[in-house]
Scaffold this motif. Structure first.
Motif, mmCIF file in Angstrom:
data_model
loop_
_atom_site.group_PDB
_atom_site.id
_atom_site.type_symbol
_atom_site.label_atom_id
_atom_site.label_comp_id
_atom_site.label_asym_id
_atom_site.label_seq_id
_atom_site.Cartn_x
_atom_site.Cartn_y
_atom_site.Cartn_z
ATOM 1 N N LYS A 99 0.836 -1.212 0.000
ATOM 2 C CA LYS A 99 0.000 0.000 0.000
ATOM 3 C C LYS A 99 0.872 1.264 0.000
ATOM 4 C CE LYS A 99 -2.978 2.617 3.093
ATOM 5 N NZ LYS A 99 -1.916 3.614 3.364
ATOM 6 N N ASP A 100 1.956 1.220 0.768
ATOM 7 C CA ASP A 100 2.811 2.403 0.883
ATOM 8 C C ASP A 100 3.490 2.756 -0.441
ATOM 9 O OD1 ASP A 100 2.140 2.537 3.537
ATOM 10 O OD2 ASP A 100 3.902 1.417 4.218
ATOM 11 N N ALA A 101 3.665 1.717 -1.301
ATOM 12 C CA ALA A 101 4.348 1.965 -2.569
ATOM 13 C C ALA A 101 3.386 2.226 -3.716
ATOM 14 C CB ALA A 101 5.249 0.773 -2.909
ATOM 15 N N ALA A 102 2.083 2.152 -3.448
ATOM 16 C CA ALA A 102 1.095 2.271 -4.525
ATOM 17 C C ALA A 102 1.215 3.611 -5.262
ATOM 18 C CB ALA A 102 -0.309 2.092 -3.954
ATOM 19 N N SER A 103 1.337 4.708 -4.530
ATOM 20 C CA SER A 103 1.402 6.033 -5.169
ATOM 21 C C SER A 103 2.679 6.181 -5.993
ATOM 22 C CB SER A 103 1.330 7.134 -4.107
ATOM 23 O OG SER A 103 0.070 7.116 -3.463
ATOM 24 N N ASP A 104 3.813 5.724 -5.438
ATOM 25 C CA ASP A 104 5.082 5.825 -6.170
ATOM 26 C C ASP A 104 5.061 4.960 -7.429
ATOM 27 O OD1 ASP A 104 6.186 7.610 -4.399
ATOM 28 O OD2 ASP A 104 7.114 6.052 -3.156
ATOM 29 N N ILE A 105 4.509 3.751 -7.327
ATOM 30 C CA ILE A 105 4.446 2.872 -8.502
ATOM 31 C C ILE A 105 3.598 3.517 -9.592
ATOM 32 C CG2 ILE A 105 3.547 0.662 -9.350
ATOM 33 C CD1 ILE A 105 4.374 -0.595 -6.701
ATOM 34 N N TYR A 106 2.430 4.093 -9.187
ATOM 35 C CA TYR A 106 1.570 4.727 -10.185
ATOM 36 C C TYR A 106 2.259 5.931 -10.815
ATOM 37 C CZ TYR A 106 -2.287 7.211 -12.324
ATOM 38 O OH TYR A 106 -3.092 7.877 -13.222
ATOM 39 N N GLN A 107 2.935 6.707 -9.998
ATOM 40 C CA GLN A 107 3.559 7.928 -10.487
ATOM 41 C C GLN A 107 4.789 7.642 -11.342
ATOM 42 O OE1 GLN A 107 4.909 10.528 -7.370
ATOM 43 N NE2 GLN A 107 5.122 12.290 -8.734
ATOM 44 N N ASN A 108 5.633 6.689 -10.931
ATOM 45 C CA ASN A 108 6.913 6.463 -11.604
ATOM 46 C C ASN A 108 6.876 5.344 -12.650
ATOM 47 O OD1 ASN A 108 8.202 8.430 -9.948
ATOM 48 N ND2 ASN A 108 8.348 6.907 -8.302
ATOM 49 N N ILE A 109 5.986 4.377 -12.467
ATOM 50 C CA ILE A 109 5.961 3.224 -13.381
ATOM 51 C C ILE A 109 4.646 3.154 -14.148
ATOM 52 C CG2 ILE A 109 6.204 0.718 -13.570
ATOM 53 C CD1 ILE A 109 7.744 0.775 -10.922
ATOM 54 N N GLY A 110 3.556 3.358 -13.445
ATOM 55 C CA GLY A 110 2.253 3.249 -14.086
ATOM 56 C C GLY A 110 1.547 1.969 -13.671
ATOM 57 N N GLU A 111 0.339 1.831 -14.158
ATOM 58 C CA GLU A 111 -0.475 0.666 -13.789
ATOM 59 C C GLU A 111 0.032 -0.622 -14.421
ATOM 60 O OE1 GLU A 111 -4.875 1.504 -13.418
ATOM 61 O OE2 GLU A 111 -4.273 3.254 -14.630
#
Length: 288
Positions: A99-111
């Motif tokens: 959960k803590d990495a969800a925003s970073d993954i969306y912002q830097n990598i995408g869905e």
């Protein structure tokens, strides 16, 4: 008058619909097993929303759902072993994002983070580890190879907030030539093992037969010794029971009633005894 009322009713209806739409757009629900990434006018907030009902700014904020559940992917990979054998492998990976990495993954990598980060990392990990083992070792040490690939993969993707829950090697395939060589080696080892087993069995049987002969010889020698001892004891008893009288009696019992023609005495006188029924003569001399 009627037209005014109709217009008023329409306006009221529009307002109600607008209020309902506004109310709906001001709330959002994050389902179980997901995180809600908040995007405000294109800007991603660092903290994602937990599961449940949340309020948001209508028409300003957007909530992107990121899956935190365990997901599964299967990957086919081609690599080269330490002894330069071509290896076609198929692996299965269970993974999830935190959960803590969800925003970073969306912002830097995408869905599409699974295709963007996970898939290449799997290929790289498989190739790096299989290059350290011979093809035969990958067969005999399959579990160790799988653990090492899984650890290498985890090290590569954990920095992105992707966690590897389980890594499994589904299959290792090699060239037909290598498979034939492995089969021939296994047949040779089986034949060798069979020959060694048969040889050991023959040795065991030979040792058993030799032992049986030794036992029989020892038994025969012991029986012979006991028989000799018994005969010696019997003779000893017989000799102890014989007296001079008994010996003379046995001689008389064995005599056929005939005297010898010539007998000698300690004095050196020869005596001729005539046959029974005839008159005989007796000669004597003193040796002169």
């Amino acid at each position: 008058m009627k037209n005014k009322r109709a217009r008023a009713g329409i306006i009221a209806g529009v307002i109600v619909v607008a209020l309902l739409a506004l109310g709906i757009s001001a709330t959002t629900v994050v389902p179980a097993g997901h995180s809600g990434v908040v995007v405000t006018m294109g800007r991603v907030q660092k903290t994602a929303l937990d599961e449940g009902l949340h309020f948001k700014l209508p028409f300003v904020q957007q909530i992107i759902l990121m899956n935190n559940k365990i997901q599964k992917t299967e990957v086919a990979s081609n690599s080269v072993s330490k002894d330069l054998q071509t290896v076609s492998s198929s692996v299965a990976i269970n993974f999830h994002i935190t959960k803590d990495a969800a925003s970073d993954i969306y912002q830097n990598i995408g869905e599409q983070y699974a295709d963007t980060v996970l898939q290449p990392a799997i290929q790289e990990s498989v190739k790096a580890v299989t290059a350290q083992y011979t093809a035969e070792e990958m067969i005999t040490k399959r579990s160790a190879v799988g653990d090492e690939i899984g650890q290498a993969l985890s090290d590569k993707v954990s920095e992105y907030g992707i966690l590897i829950d389980k890594f499994n090697i589904i299959n290792f395939d090699f060239s037909e030539e290598f498979n034939a060589a492995i089969e021939q080696k296994q047949v040779a080892e089986q034949n060798k093992l069979r020959a060694e087993t048969e040889k050991e069995q023959q040795i065991i049987e030979a040792e058993a037969a030799a032992k049986q002969k030794v036992i029989a010889a020892e038994a025969e020698a012991e029986a012979t010794l006991k028989k000799a001892e018994a005969e010696a004891a019997a003779n000893e008893k017989i000799n102890a029971s014989l007296s001079d009288g008994v010996l003379r009696y046995q001689q008389i019992e064995k005599w056929d009633g005939k005297y010898p023609n010539v007998v000698s005495s300690d004095s050196g006188i020869l005596v001729t005894i005539p046959d029974q029924g005839n008159t005989g003569t007796t000669e004597s001399g003193n040796g002169n």
